[in-house]
Write a protein that holds these residues in place. Structure first.
Motif, PDB file in Angstrom:
ATOM      1  N   SER A  56       0.839  -1.197   0.000  1.00 42.68           N
ATOM      2  CA  SER A  56       0.000   0.000   0.000  1.00 42.68           C
ATOM      3  C   SER A  56       0.881   1.256   0.000  1.00 42.68           C
ATOM      4  CB  SER A  56      -0.913  -0.022   1.231  1.00 42.68           C
ATOM      5  OG  SER A  56      -1.532   1.230   1.398  1.00 42.68           O
ATOM      6  N   PHE A  57       1.943   1.223   0.778  1.00 38.20           N
ATOM      7  CA  PHE A  57       2.845   2.388   0.803  1.00 38.20           C
ATOM      8  C   PHE A  57       3.607   2.511  -0.522  1.00 38.20           C
ATOM      9  CE2 PHE A  57       6.685   4.744   2.217  1.00 38.20           C
ATOM     10  CZ  PHE A  57       6.028   5.898   2.626  1.00 38.20           C
ATOM     11  N   ASP A  58       3.972   1.374  -1.104  1.00 39.73           N
ATOM     12  CA  ASP A  58       4.621   1.403  -2.432  1.00 39.73           C
ATOM     13  C   ASP A  58       3.716   2.097  -3.449  1.00 39.73           C
ATOM     14  OD1 ASP A  58       6.827   0.058  -1.520  1.00 39.73           O
ATOM     15  OD2 ASP A  58       6.288  -1.872  -2.407  1.00 39.73           O
ATOM     16  N   ARG A  59       2.419   1.795  -3.394  1.00 40.07           N
ATOM     17  CA  ARG A  59       1.490   2.406  -4.363  1.00 40.07           C
ATOM     18  C   ARG A  59       1.429   3.919  -4.178  1.00 40.07           C
ATOM     19  NH1 ARG A  59      -1.416  -2.279  -3.451  1.00 40.07           N
ATOM     20  NH2 ARG A  59      -2.739  -1.318  -1.867  1.00 40.07           N
ATOM     21  N   LEU A  60       1.482   4.344  -2.919  1.00 39.12           N
ATOM     22  CA  LEU A  60       1.499   5.786  -2.668  1.00 39.12           C
ATOM     23  C   LEU A  60       2.739   6.417  -3.309  1.00 39.12           C
ATOM     24  CD1 LEU A  60       0.406   8.340  -1.197  1.00 39.12           C
ATOM     25  CD2 LEU A  60       1.867   7.696   0.726  1.00 39.12           C
ATOM     26  N   LEU A  61       3.886   5.781  -3.133  1.00 42.79           N
ATOM     27  CA  LEU A  61       5.121   6.322  -3.730  1.00 42.79           C
ATOM     28  C   LEU A  61       5.029   6.321  -5.258  1.00 42.79           C
ATOM     29  CD1 LEU A  61       7.948   4.752  -1.498  1.00 42.79           C
ATOM     30  CD2 LEU A  61       6.856   6.984  -1.286  1.00 42.79           C
ATOM     31  N   ASP A  62       4.437   5.251  -5.796  1.00 43.85           N
ATOM     32  CA  ASP A  62       4.311   5.188  -7.263  1.00 43.85           C
ATOM     33  C   ASP A  62       3.380   6.278  -7.789  1.00 43.85           C
ATOM     34  OD1 ASP A  62       5.999   3.034  -7.450  1.00 43.85           O
ATOM     35  OD2 ASP A  62       4.386   1.540  -7.384  1.00 43.85           O
ATOM     36  N   ASP A  63       2.246   6.436  -7.132  1.00 44.78           N
ATOM     37  CA  ASP A  63       1.273   7.426  -7.603  1.00 44.78           C
ATOM     38  C   ASP A  63       1.758   8.848  -7.349  1.00 44.78           C
ATOM     39  OD1 ASP A  63      -0.321   5.373  -8.346  1.00 44.78           O
ATOM     40  OD2 ASP A  63      -1.783   5.578  -6.728  1.00 44.78           O
ATOM     41  N   GLY A  64       2.613   8.999  -6.368  1.00 50.63           N
ATOM     42  CA  GLY A  64       2.997  10.340  -5.950  1.00 50.63           C
ATOM     43  C   GLY A  64       4.231  10.893  -6.633  1.00 50.63           C
ATOM     44  N   SER A  65       4.908  10.119  -7.431  1.00 54.35           N
ATOM     45  CA  SER A  65       6.104  10.643  -8.084  1.00 54.35           C
ATOM     46  C   SER A  65       6.150  10.160  -9.522  1.00 54.35           C
ATOM     47  CB  SER A  65       7.368  10.192  -7.335  1.00 54.35           C
ATOM     48  OG  SER A  65       8.496  10.797  -7.910  1.00 54.35           O
ATOM     49  N   VAL A  66       5.640  10.995 -10.401  1.00 54.61           N
ATOM     50  CA  VAL A  66       5.611  10.656 -11.824  1.00 54.61           C
ATOM     51  C   VAL A  66       6.962  11.006 -12.432  1.00 54.61           C
ATOM     52  CG1 VAL A  66       4.454  11.123 -14.020  1.00 54.61           C
ATOM     53  CG2 VAL A  66       3.152  11.151 -11.880  1.00 54.61           C
ATOM     54  N   ALA A  67       7.513  10.075 -13.181  1.00 57.05           N
ATOM     55  CA  ALA A  67       8.838  10.314 -13.784  1.00 57.05           C
ATOM     56  C   ALA A  67       8.753  11.442 -14.808  1.00 57.05           C
ATOM     57  CB  ALA A  67       9.340   9.043 -14.452  1.00 57.05           C
ATOM     58  N   LEU A  68       9.680  12.362 -14.713  1.00 63.55           N
ATOM     59  CA  LEU A  68       9.765  13.442 -15.692  1.00 63.55           C
ATOM     60  C   LEU A  68      10.216  12.861 -17.031  1.00 63.55           C
ATOM     61  CD1 LEU A  68       9.835  16.538 -16.286  1.00 63.55           C
ATOM     62  CD2 LEU A  68      12.256  16.448 -15.686  1.00 63.55           C
TER      63      LEU A  68
ATOM     64  N   SER B 107      -0.539  16.982 -16.005  1.00 63.08           N
ATOM     65  CA  SER B 107      -1.808  17.351 -15.391  1.00 63.08           C
ATOM     66  C   SER B 107      -2.611  16.108 -15.063  1.00 63.08           C
ATOM     67  CB  SER B 107      -2.586  18.236 -16.357  1.00 63.08           C
ATOM     68  OG  SER B 107      -2.847  17.524 -17.539  1.00 63.08           O
ATOM     69  N   GLY B 108      -3.531  16.233 -14.141  1.00 61.85           N
ATOM     70  CA  GLY B 108      -4.363  15.110 -13.754  1.00 61.85           C
ATOM     71  C   GLY B 108      -5.386  15.570 -12.756  1.00 61.85           C
ATOM     72  N   LEU B 109      -5.973  14.663 -12.052  1.00 58.33           N
ATOM     73  CA  LEU B 109      -6.972  15.029 -11.066  1.00 58.33           C
ATOM     74  C   LEU B 109      -6.331  15.827  -9.945  1.00 58.33           C
ATOM     75  CD1 LEU B 109      -8.765  11.574 -10.834  1.00 58.33           C
ATOM     76  CD2 LEU B 109      -9.575  13.619 -12.017  1.00 58.33           C
ATOM     77  N   LEU B 110      -7.143  16.692  -9.339  1.00 60.57           N
ATOM     78  CA  LEU B 110      -6.632  17.523  -8.257  1.00 60.57           C
ATOM     79  C   LEU B 110      -6.108  16.654  -7.121  1.00 60.57           C
ATOM     80  CD1 LEU B 110      -6.239  20.273  -6.964  1.00 60.57           C
ATOM     81  CD2 LEU B 110      -8.587  20.150  -6.113  1.00 60.57           C
ATOM     82  N   GLN B 111      -6.870  15.598  -6.789  1.00 58.93           N
ATOM     83  CA  GLN B 111      -6.438  14.741  -5.683  1.00 58.93           C
ATOM     84  C   GLN B 111      -5.093  14.094  -6.000  1.00 58.93           C
ATOM     85  OE1 GLN B 111      -6.353  11.164  -5.559  1.00 58.93           O
ATOM     86  NE2 GLN B 111      -5.893  11.062  -3.364  1.00 58.93           N
ATOM     87  N   ARG B 112      -4.938  13.699  -7.242  1.00 58.30           N
ATOM     88  CA  ARG B 112      -3.677  13.073  -7.649  1.00 58.30           C
ATOM     89  C   ARG B 112      -2.538  14.079  -7.556  1.00 58.30           C
ATOM     90  NH1 ARG B 112      -2.646   8.411 -10.628  1.00 58.30           N
ATOM     91  NH2 ARG B 112      -0.658   8.440 -11.708  1.00 58.30           N
ATOM     92  N   LYS B 113      -2.833  15.317  -7.908  1.00 56.71           N
ATOM     93  CA  LYS B 113      -1.808  16.352  -7.802  1.00 56.71           C
ATOM     94  C   LYS B 113      -1.430  16.600  -6.355  1.00 56.71           C
ATOM     95  CE  LYS B 113      -2.239  19.139 -11.962  1.00 56.71           C
ATOM     96  NZ  LYS B 113      -2.452  20.491 -12.493  1.00 56.71           N
ATOM     97  N   GLN B 114      -2.436  16.551  -5.485  1.00 56.42           N
ATOM     98  CA  GLN B 114      -2.142  16.770  -4.071  1.00 56.42           C
ATOM     99  C   GLN B 114      -1.263  15.649  -3.526  1.00 56.42           C
ATOM    100  OE1 GLN B 114      -6.210  17.125  -2.771  1.00 56.42           O
ATOM    101  NE2 GLN B 114      -6.124  19.366  -2.716  1.00 56.42           N
ATOM    102  N   VAL B 115      -1.566  14.425  -3.941  1.00 58.37           N
ATOM    103  CA  VAL B 115      -0.735  13.287  -3.517  1.00 58.37           C
ATOM    104  C   VAL B 115       0.682  13.468  -4.059  1.00 58.37           C
ATOM    105  CG1 VAL B 115      -0.359  10.809  -3.814  1.00 58.37           C
ATOM    106  CG2 VAL B 115      -2.636  11.663  -3.282  1.00 58.37           C
ATOM    107  N   ALA B 116       0.781  13.834  -5.320  1.00 62.48           N
ATOM    108  CA  ALA B 116       2.100  14.003  -5.922  1.00 62.48           C
ATOM    109  C   ALA B 116       2.888  15.105  -5.222  1.00 62.48           C
ATOM    110  CB  ALA B 116       1.950  14.323  -7.415  1.00 62.48           C
ATOM    111  N   SER B 117       2.200  16.186  -4.918  1.00 66.74           N
ATOM    112  CA  SER B 117       2.875  17.304  -4.252  1.00 66.74           C
ATOM    113  C   SER B 117       3.390  16.867  -2.877  1.00 66.74           C
ATOM    114  CB  SER B 117       1.904  18.477  -4.116  1.00 66.74           C
ATOM    115  OG  SER B 117       2.524  19.534  -3.445  1.00 66.74           O
ATOM    116  N   ALA B 118       2.552  16.118  -2.151  1.00 64.76           N
ATOM    117  CA  ALA B 118       2.957  15.670  -0.812  1.00 64.76           C
ATOM    118  C   ALA B 118       4.134  14.704  -0.892  1.00 64.76           C
ATOM    119  CB  ALA B 118       1.767  15.003  -0.111  1.00 64.76           C
ATOM    120  N   VAL B 119       4.064  13.753  -1.816  1.00 63.44           N
ATOM    121  CA  VAL B 119       5.132  12.755  -1.927  1.00 63.44           C
ATOM    122  C   VAL B 119       6.434  13.415  -2.396  1.00 63.44           C
ATOM    123  CG1 VAL B 119       5.904  10.697  -3.185  1.00 63.44           C
ATOM    124  CG2 VAL B 119       3.570  10.810  -2.278  1.00 63.44           C
ATOM    125  N   GLU B 120       6.328  14.283  -3.370  1.00 61.39           N
ATOM    126  CA  GLU B 120       7.549  14.916  -3.868  1.00 61.39           C
ATOM    127  C   GLU B 120       8.176  15.822  -2.812  1.00 61.39           C
ATOM    128  OE1 GLU B 120       6.907  16.650  -7.674  1.00 61.39           O
ATOM    129  OE2 GLU B 120       6.465  14.728  -8.610  1.00 61.39           O
TER     130      GLU B 120
END
Lengths: 167, 187
Positions: A56-68, B107-120
């Protein structure tokens, strides 16, 4: 050294350490512990639960950091590197030494011809001549004295002597 | 890319074959850009690092030894270039890393952007080596020996960096993780 055929089983605590460090994907676990970890996983409900949490935590990391993705401008700039960048030429030391001598001899000969022609045509200063030589893509104008010859030879093989880190 | 292909393409690139170099850069450029971006948090700087990395590859290709893994060498060069930039930022007291989130995120859903912002933001707040270890392991799929070679640390140290990095991320992302997990489970 090859891995033992039947590596020892790993403890539940070690399994948790693997998840904490590498996450839930077995391919990321150290190769030597992958088999024992998967064996534990097959029979241990706590290990299975811990794996799901890590996944579950891996999925968060995957969804949260899109490769440039590289931009078109970067792709173009990298593709053009061979057109504009000087190269390091790898030569065994002896061959490089021979080539150095051959280049020096050729330069002396060429500059001598130029000097001779110039002397015959007009009044250049004694012992000097102007020549243009292209070395490794760089154009060099120089007087035909010993120092300038050394400089030209050095320029041609500078990279060979360079001690930079190599791939 | 198969190891044999890598060796042959490097041999050709070393002899000045621009097409072989192009094949190598097409394959490795996305990985190097993504890695540099995760270390630096800035797309423009990541692209500069990637370009410099491939310039060095072209200049040094003739000296390449087939014993070396090309990916490891590329990541190490990119890592060192990125670290130089991070240190330069600290030296001039520029904006905190925590605020240097990617400006080119798709670009993507707002929620997805929020997750991305938090993780990054959480990734960028990690100490440099922990961030690099997680980027190489989790996102680039390198094994411990390769990560150790890139970071120039022992294999044992890699696991420690990964553990501390993931633990710090879990702590920073507790709330986001709970929400993300709940949404992932569905109604």
């Amino acid at each position: 050294m090859s891995e033992p055929k039947n590596p020892p089983p790993i403890s539940r605590a070690r399994f948790q350490e693997l998840l904490d460090a590498y996450g839930a994907e077995p391919a990321r676990w150290p190769e030597s512990e992958r088999g024992p970890a998967q064996a534990l996983l097959a029979s241990d409900a706590d290990a299975q639960r811990a794996l799901r949490e890590a996944a579950s935590f891996d999925r968060l990391l995957d969804d949260g950091s899109v490769a440039l993705e590289p931009s078109a401008a970067l792709r173009r700039a990298v593709a053009e590197i061979p057109l504009r960048a000087p190269r390091v030429v790898a030569m065994p030391w002896l061959l490089a030494s021979f080539a150095r001598g051959a280049l020096a001899a050729a330069l002396v000969l060429a500059l001598g011809v130029v000097a001779g022609a110039a002397t015959a045509a007009d009044e250049p200063a004694a012992g000097t001549a102007v020549a243009t030589v292209t070395v490794d893509g760089q154009q060099v104008d120089g007087a035909a004295d010993e120092d300038s010859l050394d400089a030209l030879v050095e320029l041609a093989f500078n990279d060979v002597l360079d001690e930079e880190q190599t791939p | 890319m198969e190891r044999a292909d890598e060796i042959e393409l490097m041999r050709l690139a070393g002899s000045g074959d621009a097409r072989a170099f192009r094949s190598l850069s097409d394959h490795f450029l996305p990985k190097i850009v993504a890695y540099a971006q995760r270390l630096l948090g800035r797309a423009a700087e990541a692209e500069d690092v990637a370009q410099e990395t491939f310039l060095r590859l072209w200049q040094q290709a003739a000296r390449w030894s087939p014993d070396a893994r090309l990916a490891t060498w590329l990541f190490r060069v990119a890592h060192n270039l990125a670290v130089d930039r991070l240190r330069a930022r600290r030296d001039v007291g520029s904006a905190a890393l925590e605020h240097a989130v990617a400006e080119d995120r798709p670009s993507g859903l707002l929620q997805r952007k929020q997750v991305a912002s938090a993780v990054e933001s959480a990734l960028l707040a990690l100490p440099e080596r922990q961030r690099a270890a997680i980027a190489l392991c989790h996102y680039e799929g390198l094994g411990n020996p390769e990560i150790a070679a890139v970071l120039e640390v022992s294999v044992e140290a890699v696991e420690s960096l990964l553990s501390r990095g993931r633990r710090a991320l879990r702590e920073k992302l507790t709330g986001v993780h709970a929400q993300h997990h709940a949404e992932g489970e569905g109604p």
